[in-house]
Design an enzyme around this catalytic site. Structure first.
Site, short mmCIF file in Angstrom:
data_model
loop_
_atom_site.label_atom_id
_atom_site.label_comp_id
_atom_site.label_asym_id
_atom_site.label_seq_id
_atom_site.Cartn_x
_atom_site.Cartn_y
_atom_site.Cartn_z
N SER A 287 1.38 -12.57 33.07
CA SER A 287 2.14 -12.57 34.37
C SER A 287 2.29 -14.04 34.77
O SER A 287 3.18 -14.41 35.32
CB SER A 287 1.28 -11.88 35.22
OG SER A 287 0.21 -12.27 35.77
N GLU B 139 -1.84 -8.81 4.38
CA GLU B 139 -1.70 -9.17 5.71
C GLU B 139 -3.17 -9.53 6.32
O GLU B 139 -3.12 -9.91 7.68
CB GLU B 139 -0.97 -8.32 6.72
CG GLU B 139 -1.41 -7.01 6.72
CD GLU B 139 -1.29 -6.07 5.65
OE1 GLU B 139 -0.83 -6.32 4.41
OE2 GLU B 139 -1.16 -4.85 5.97
N HIS C 229 -3.71 -5.30 0.84
CA HIS C 229 -3.20 -5.78 2.30
C HIS C 229 -3.12 -7.09 2.16
O HIS C 229 -4.09 -7.80 2.57
CB HIS C 229 -3.73 -4.88 3.22
CG HIS C 229 -3.57 -3.54 3.17
ND1 HIS C 229 -2.71 -3.09 4.09
CD2 HIS C 229 -4.11 -2.48 2.80
CE1 HIS C 229 -2.54 -2.03 4.06
NE2 HIS C 229 -3.58 -1.26 3.23
N CYS D 172 0.78 -1.18 0.24
CA CYS D 172 -0.02 0.05 0.03
C CYS D 172 0.84 1.30 0.06
O CYS D 172 1.53 1.55 -1.03
CB CYS D 172 -0.80 -0.05 1.10
SG CYS D 172 -2.31 1.13 0.97
N VAL E 30 -2.72 -14.29 31.65
CA VAL E 30 -1.82 -15.21 30.80
C VAL E 30 -0.53 -14.47 30.77
O VAL E 30 0.44 -15.34 31.20
CB VAL E 30 -2.22 -15.02 29.22
CG1 VAL E 30 -1.39 -15.64 28.28
CG2 VAL E 30 -3.69 -15.35 29.02
N SER F 187 -1.06 -11.77 38.42
CA SER F 187 -2.35 -11.17 38.23
C SER F 187 -3.52 -12.43 38.08
O SER F 187 -4.47 -12.44 38.19
CB SER F 187 -2.76 -10.26 37.13
OG SER F 187 -2.42 -10.65 36.14
N GLY F 188 -2.67 -13.25 37.62
CA GLY F 188 -3.74 -14.39 37.14
C GLY F 188 -3.95 -14.44 35.39
O GLY F 188 -4.41 -15.40 35.22
#
Ligand code: XMP
Length: 520
Positions: free
Chosen positions: A235, A178, A176, A87, A233, A230-231
């Site tokens: 951390s 992608e 595009h 593009c 993904v 934090s619980g």
């Protein structure tokens, strides 16, 4: 400077397109290492170009003749490295090499048909009977072919839609590849990377696991590390990775704000303390958060109170551990990319308070950020490699301020209890019906209005529950998920019949933009 100096790579030069990260993720999916750099920083990479096997120039919102805003370092054209312009990238490479770019008479946004004009190594296995449907998003177009280039494909409004200079290995495409709406778009990127750049697979989550564990071990030595768990993904993966690398030299601190999903604290303690035997300090701060949030209704105030209190509590417990030198954070590659768009707006996501900003300065801690070269899907794969279960790894994102921002108006113990139940009903039902993994994020919210209902012979006057379920690539834009009518109706029935305090359910069908994913 480069992130991974020793690896062969594809360099993606960002001109501010909202799709730049999609290009990188697609290339990484092929098992190839790639990096994104701003168009303003190409110079830094040119000096270390021996490992760059190909360059992709992204799209972008500008016009190629806006010289004051676009920095194009024409030295990259002389390095002998294959280049693919997409593009805006197609337009700028064309302009630089003697072509011309003009405002199109007809702008093309959305699906368009392209037609093959000439066979090319770039488009091998891309066309079906000489045609294909692609995603366009442009107002300008290339109107004069640069010197020594050939036309590979045309569309109705863009005669020079795919072009190539095979000798130099320079290619330009107006659409595009992608974006998932481009049929077989991946094939073009694959052809570029493997057949044109001839780069070999060098990137996988299995290799990453051992490499990251060794790196962390060498970096930490005999020091101690703390990590805010934090619980979520990111951390969780950081904690498990560090635990594998340095064992008991890691201490995780988990603050229960009282604003978590139902039973989340039990799951975190069971997984990390009991199963993985990680040093975990569990802080039950429910009452402190509730007290501070009493009568607060302003969304920004809620966020500030929660963020500041979280840091205060974390700091208090972190100070109790002696000889700590490092703070571990789940920073990801998208947080790191200095991908300010050319128009000045930030394209990367705002960080949550869980990336405990401000702490290292105050406490004199060094940062360890082992996931900082990875995208979210790569972090998920790494997590599975490390033995975290699928339930943690495929969990929907959850905001730092938790249920507080899914409860417009005052926060009370009673409302939190009702909301946790409703959310749990919704999420469990999605899981039981194999819908959870098809949805990017789903949750229940409790609106600050009561409405009248009738149950049996009795009049009820209870809260309104809002359900939200969205599909998205990265949380920046989103569409609502289309449930079938009988399914969403059954959820509504179950919630109203089983949860005291709710007598009406609504489903949010707004997209982002104009709405946001969360309510506050
Ligand atoms: P919005 O509501 O801005 O949310 O469309 C986009 C994504 O970000 C999450 N979100 C947060 N995550 N701390 C976080 O860790 C926060 O303060 C925060 N606010 C929003 C939201 O859940 C969605 O996935």
């Amino acid at each position: 400077m480069s992130l991974e100096d020793n690896l062969s790579k594809i360099l993606i030069v960002d001109f501010g397109s909202q799709f730049t990260q999609l290009i990188a993720r697609k290339i990484r999916e092929f098992g190839i290492y790639c990096e994104i750099t701003s168009h303003k920083k190409i110079k830094n990479h040119i000096n270390f170009h021996k490992n760059i096997k190909g360059i992709v120039l992204s799209g972008g919102p500008l016009n190629v003749y806006e010289n004051n805003k676009v920095k194009f370092n024409s030295k990259i054209l002389k390095l002998g490295i294959p280049i693919l312009g997409i593009c805006f990238g197609h337009q700028i490479i064309s302009k630089e090499l003697g072509g011309r770019v003009k405002n199109s008479k007809y702008r093309e946004f959305g699906l368009a048909e392209v037609e093959e004009v000439k066979k090319s190594i770039l488009t091998k296995n891309f066309f079906l009977k000489g045609k294909n449907n692609v995603w366009m998003s442009h107002a300008d177009q290339v109107t004069k072919l640069p010197k020594n280039f050939h036309v590979i494909a045309k569309s109705k409004n863009s005669k020079l839609c795919i072009i190539e200079n095979l000798e130099k290995k320079f290619f330009g495409i107006q659409f595009h590849p992608e974006v998932s709406h481009t049929n077989k778009g991946k094939q073009i990127l694959k052809n570029f990377v493997f057949s044109i750049c001839r780069i070999k697979r060098n990137w996988s989550s299995v290799d990453q696991k051992e490499k990251l564990i060794n790196e962390v071990r060498n970096l930490i030595g005999d020091s101690k590390v703390i990590c805010a768990l934090s619980g979520g993904v990111d951390s969780s993966v950081v904690a498990k990775l560090l635990s594998n690398a340095i064992g008991k030299k890691l201490t995780c601190i988990f603050v229960n704000t009282g604003l978590l999903r139902k039973n989340e604290e039990i799951q975190v303690v069971n997984t990390f303390k009991k199963r993985f035997k990680i040093n975990l300090i569990y802080v039950n701060a429910e009452n402190i958060f509730l007290k501070k949030l009493k009568n607060v209704t302003d969304p920004e105030k809620k966020r500030k109170i929660i963020g500041n209190l979280f840091i205060k509590i974390f700091e208090k417990y972190a100070k109790k551990i002696k000889n700590v030198k490092f703070l571990a954070q789940g920073t990801l590659y998208p947080d790191l990319i200095e991908s300010k768009s050319v128009t000045g707006s930030q394209t990367s996501k705002i960080k949550s308070h869980h990336n405990v900003g401000g702490l290292p300065k105050k406490m004199n801690l060094k940062l360890v950020e082992p996931l900082k070269y990875l995208f979210k899907d790569e972090v998920r794969k790494l997590g599975l490699e490390l033995g975290l279960n699928k339930e943690i790894i495929s969990r929907h994102p959850f905001p730092g301020p938790g249920l507080a921002i899914r409860m417009p108006g005052k926060i009370t113990k009673e409302k939190i209890k009702i909301l946790k139940e409703a959310d749990n009903y919704f999420i469990q039902s999605l899981k039981n019906n194999n819908l959870y993994d098809k949805i990017w994020q789903a949750y229940a919210a409790l609106l600050p209005v009561k409405t009248v209902g009738v149950m049996g012979d009795n009049r009820t006057y209870e809260y309104l529950c809002l359900l939200r379920a969205i599909t998205s690539e990265d949380g920046m834009t989103a569409d609502f998920y289309q449930f079938n009518k009988s399914y969403i109706q059954s959820i509504s029935n179950k919630i109203v019949n089983n949860i005291k305090g709710i007598n009406r359910v609504v489903y949010d069908i707004t997209s982002k933009p104009p709405s946001t994913i969360e309510l506050e």
